[in-house]
Design a protein around this motif. Structure first.
Motif, PDB file in Angstrom:
ATOM      1  N   THR A   3       0.844  -1.303   0.049  1.00 36.11           N
ATOM      2  CA  THR A   3      -0.018  -0.017  -0.054  1.00 36.11           C
ATOM      3  C   THR A   3       0.705   1.269  -0.046  1.00 36.11           C
ATOM      4  OG1 THR A   3      -1.720  -1.419   1.137  1.00 36.11           O
ATOM      5  CG2 THR A   3      -1.827   1.219   1.331  1.00 36.11           C
ATOM      6  N   ALA A   6       2.326   1.861  -3.275  1.00 31.79           N
ATOM      7  CA  ALA A   6       1.362   2.164  -4.296  1.00 31.79           C
ATOM      8  C   ALA A   6       0.984   3.860  -4.032  1.00 31.79           C
ATOM      9  CB  ALA A   6      -0.120   1.493  -4.105  1.00 31.79           C
ATOM     10  N   GLU A   7       0.975   4.147  -2.720  1.00 37.96           N
ATOM     11  CA  GLU A   7       0.709   5.800  -2.282  1.00 37.96           C
ATOM     12  C   GLU A   7       1.843   6.606  -2.868  1.00 37.96           C
ATOM     13  OE1 GLU A   7       0.299   5.657   1.929  1.00 37.96           O
ATOM     14  OE2 GLU A   7      -1.788   4.765   1.664  1.00 37.96           O
ATOM     15  N   HIS A   8       3.121   6.093  -2.584  1.00 31.31           N
ATOM     16  CA  HIS A   8       4.305   6.917  -3.316  1.00 31.31           C
ATOM     17  C   HIS A   8       3.985   7.078  -4.912  1.00 31.31           C
ATOM     18  CE1 HIS A   8       6.111   6.945   0.454  1.00 31.31           C
ATOM     19  NE2 HIS A   8       6.542   5.618   0.449  1.00 31.31           N
ATOM     20  N   ALA A   9       3.829   5.939  -5.473  1.00 24.99           N
ATOM     21  CA  ALA A   9       3.624   6.106  -7.063  1.00 24.99           C
ATOM     22  C   ALA A   9       2.542   6.903  -7.422  1.00 24.99           C
ATOM     23  CB  ALA A   9       3.145   4.633  -7.376  1.00 24.99           C
ATOM     24  N   GLU A  10       1.252   7.156  -6.629  1.00 26.48           N
ATOM     25  CA  GLU A  10       0.317   7.649  -6.910  1.00 26.48           C
ATOM     26  C   GLU A  10       0.534   9.435  -6.682  1.00 26.48           C
ATOM     27  OE1 GLU A  10      -3.508   8.739  -8.359  1.00 26.48           O
ATOM     28  OE2 GLU A  10      -2.523   6.912  -8.412  1.00 26.48           O
ATOM     29  N   ARG A  11       1.504   9.482  -5.588  1.00 27.79           N
ATOM     30  CA  ARG A  11       1.768  10.873  -5.594  1.00 27.79           C
ATOM     31  C   ARG A  11       2.755  11.365  -6.595  1.00 27.79           C
ATOM     32  NH1 ARG A  11       4.581  11.440  -0.390  1.00 27.79           N
ATOM     33  NH2 ARG A  11       4.942  13.740  -0.869  1.00 27.79           N
ATOM     34  N   TRP A  13       3.084  10.176  -9.613  1.00 24.89           N
ATOM     35  CA  TRP A  13       2.116  10.613 -10.760  1.00 24.89           C
ATOM     36  C   TRP A  13       1.377  11.851 -10.758  1.00 24.89           C
ATOM     37  CZ3 TRP A  13       0.696   8.931 -15.488  1.00 24.89           C
ATOM     38  CH2 TRP A  13      -0.692   9.443 -16.095  1.00 24.89           C
ATOM     39  N   ASN A  14       0.919  12.326  -9.611  1.00 23.99           N
ATOM     40  CA  ASN A  14       0.257  13.655  -9.488  1.00 23.99           C
ATOM     41  C   ASN A  14       1.244  14.823  -9.987  1.00 23.99           C
ATOM     42  OD1 ASN A  14      -2.298  12.647  -9.090  1.00 23.99           O
ATOM     43  ND2 ASN A  14      -2.041  12.580  -6.803  1.00 23.99           N
ATOM     44  N   VAL A  49       5.182   4.721 -12.599  1.00 24.57           N
ATOM     45  CA  VAL A  49       4.646   5.841 -13.186  1.00 24.57           C
ATOM     46  C   VAL A  49       5.185   6.033 -14.715  1.00 24.57           C
ATOM     47  CG1 VAL A  49       4.943   8.399 -12.844  1.00 24.57           C
ATOM     48  CG2 VAL A  49       4.346   6.760 -10.775  1.00 24.57           C
ATOM     49  N   ARG A  52       2.734   4.022 -16.818  1.00 28.90           N
ATOM     50  CA  ARG A  52       1.415   4.758 -16.785  1.00 28.90           C
ATOM     51  C   ARG A  52       1.562   5.953 -17.841  1.00 28.90           C
ATOM     52  NH1 ARG A  52      -1.769   6.594 -11.385  1.00 28.90           N
ATOM     53  NH2 ARG A  52      -3.657   7.653 -12.394  1.00 28.90           N
TER      54      ARG A  52
END
Length: 351
Positions: A3, A6-11, A13-14, A49, A52
């Motif tokens: 988790t 995944a959170e690091h990747a989402e940040r 990405w943003n 990222v 993606r």
């Protein structure tokens, strides 16, 4: 993937999709500070990222400018590893990492270089678009244990073949990787590489064991006896004429093209050139799937941009008419035509 990763990747990405380089750097610093394994930060955060980014560009949800900016930010973020981490002293041998000449997608090779350094290899990272003579000169000067050759564009496979052979002539084994070599490594094996890896982790694992030494006296044509029919050579030499002829034929078949601007005609010609180049490459490796797969992918790109995939069909028909004396080429064109007629063609990216 955990988790936290995944959170690091989402940040990240943003950050990269909004062009925020400083926040992107902070994400990596914080991930490492929180104890995330550096290799996971490289591959499961930055690498994920970057994949993606490519997928979102293909689906027309990112512009070319956004894709380039995100890639540039990720590349600079990777550079921070040299300041944040104490790498182990090299103890597992020396590896040269390079992209095939004409290959400008350098991120996979860059990620592999960093993973190898973390694992304890001495790495010479040569970057994108490395001409074979310069690569060979480097091998003579440094004497590495192996070359890791990266390629994303399948159209560079003939060049990759020559590069692999040139490296082997220096008694340096080659491990190949990247999308150009096939999802299962089929083209790496076909072109005579000593090894293939599907990703950076697998490549680092394989390089921890000595690669077999190249066979003396190996010749490129030993791998591809079908090239004796000269279709690849003849199609490649006539590519410019083929593009001009098909472009003129399309203008007759599609009245709307007669009102195209110069820029629209240029883009159409570039698309036709890609089709001819992939056709030639499929002839080189003797694999129908390379060409039909490219046309299916292209159909998806067009569909995502509101262009009917059926617009490819007249181009294939005109090419087939021009290449009617080339049995392998016409077979590839007919197979692609059949694939495009399937209901699923072009639908993958439109969702």
């Amino acid at each position: 993937m955990s988790t936290a990763v995944a959170e690091h990747a989402e940040r990240l990405w943003n950050a990269v999709t909004t062009g925020d380089e400083y926040t992107a750097g902070d994400v990596v610093v914080q991930a490492l500070g929180a104890g995330t394994d550096p290799e996971s930060v490289l591959l499961d955060v930055i690498g994920a990222v970057q994949r993606r980014v490519g997928q979102e560009w293909a689906a027309n949800r990112l512009t070319v400018a956004q894709e380039h900016a995100a890639t540039a930010i990720n590349d600079r973020v990777i550079a921070t590893f040299g300041y944040l981490l104490k790498r182990p002293e090299p103890h597992l041998g020396r590896v040269t990492v390079a992209c095939v000449d004409g290959e400008w997608h350098a991120m996979p090779a860059r990620l592999l270089s960093e993973v190898l350094r973390l694992r304890g290899f001495q790495v010479d990272y040569l970057g994108a678009q490395v001409p074979a003579p310069h690569l060979v000169a480097h091998l003579h000067r440094t004497g590495p244990d192996a070359v890791a050759l990266s390629g994303s564009l399948a159209t560079r496979l003939p060049t990759a073949h020559a590069t692999i052979t040139a490296c082997q002539a220096t008694a340096t084994p080659v491990i190949a990787g990247g999308a150009a070599f096939g999802h299962d490594g089929r083209y790496a094996r076909l072109l005579g590489a000593e090894a293939w890896a599907p990703d950076a982790r697998a490549a680092a694992d394989r390089l921890a064991r000595p690669l077999p030494r190249p066979h003396a006296g190996h010749q490129p044509l030993d791998d591809l006896p079908h090239l004796a029919d000269q279709e690849y050579t003849l199609v490649t030499r006539s590519s410019g004429r083929l593009v001009k002829t098909v472009l003129a034929g399309l203008a007759e078949r599609i009245p709307a093209m007669r009102t195209y601007t110069d820029l629209q005609r240029q883009y159409t010609a570039e698309d036709l050139a890609h089709i001819v180049e992939y056709l030639a490459t499929a002839l080189y490796v003797g694999d129908e799937e390379l060409f039909t797969g490219f046309l299916t992918w292209t159909a998806g790109i067009l569909t995502a941009r509101g262009v009917p995939a059926a617009s490819l069909v007249p181009a294939l028909e005109l090419l087939e008419a021009e290449l009617r004396d080339f049995p392998r080429a016409t077979g590839l064109l007919r197979a692609a035509h059949t694939r495009l007629a399937e209901p699923a063609a072009g639908s993958e990216l439109s969702a």
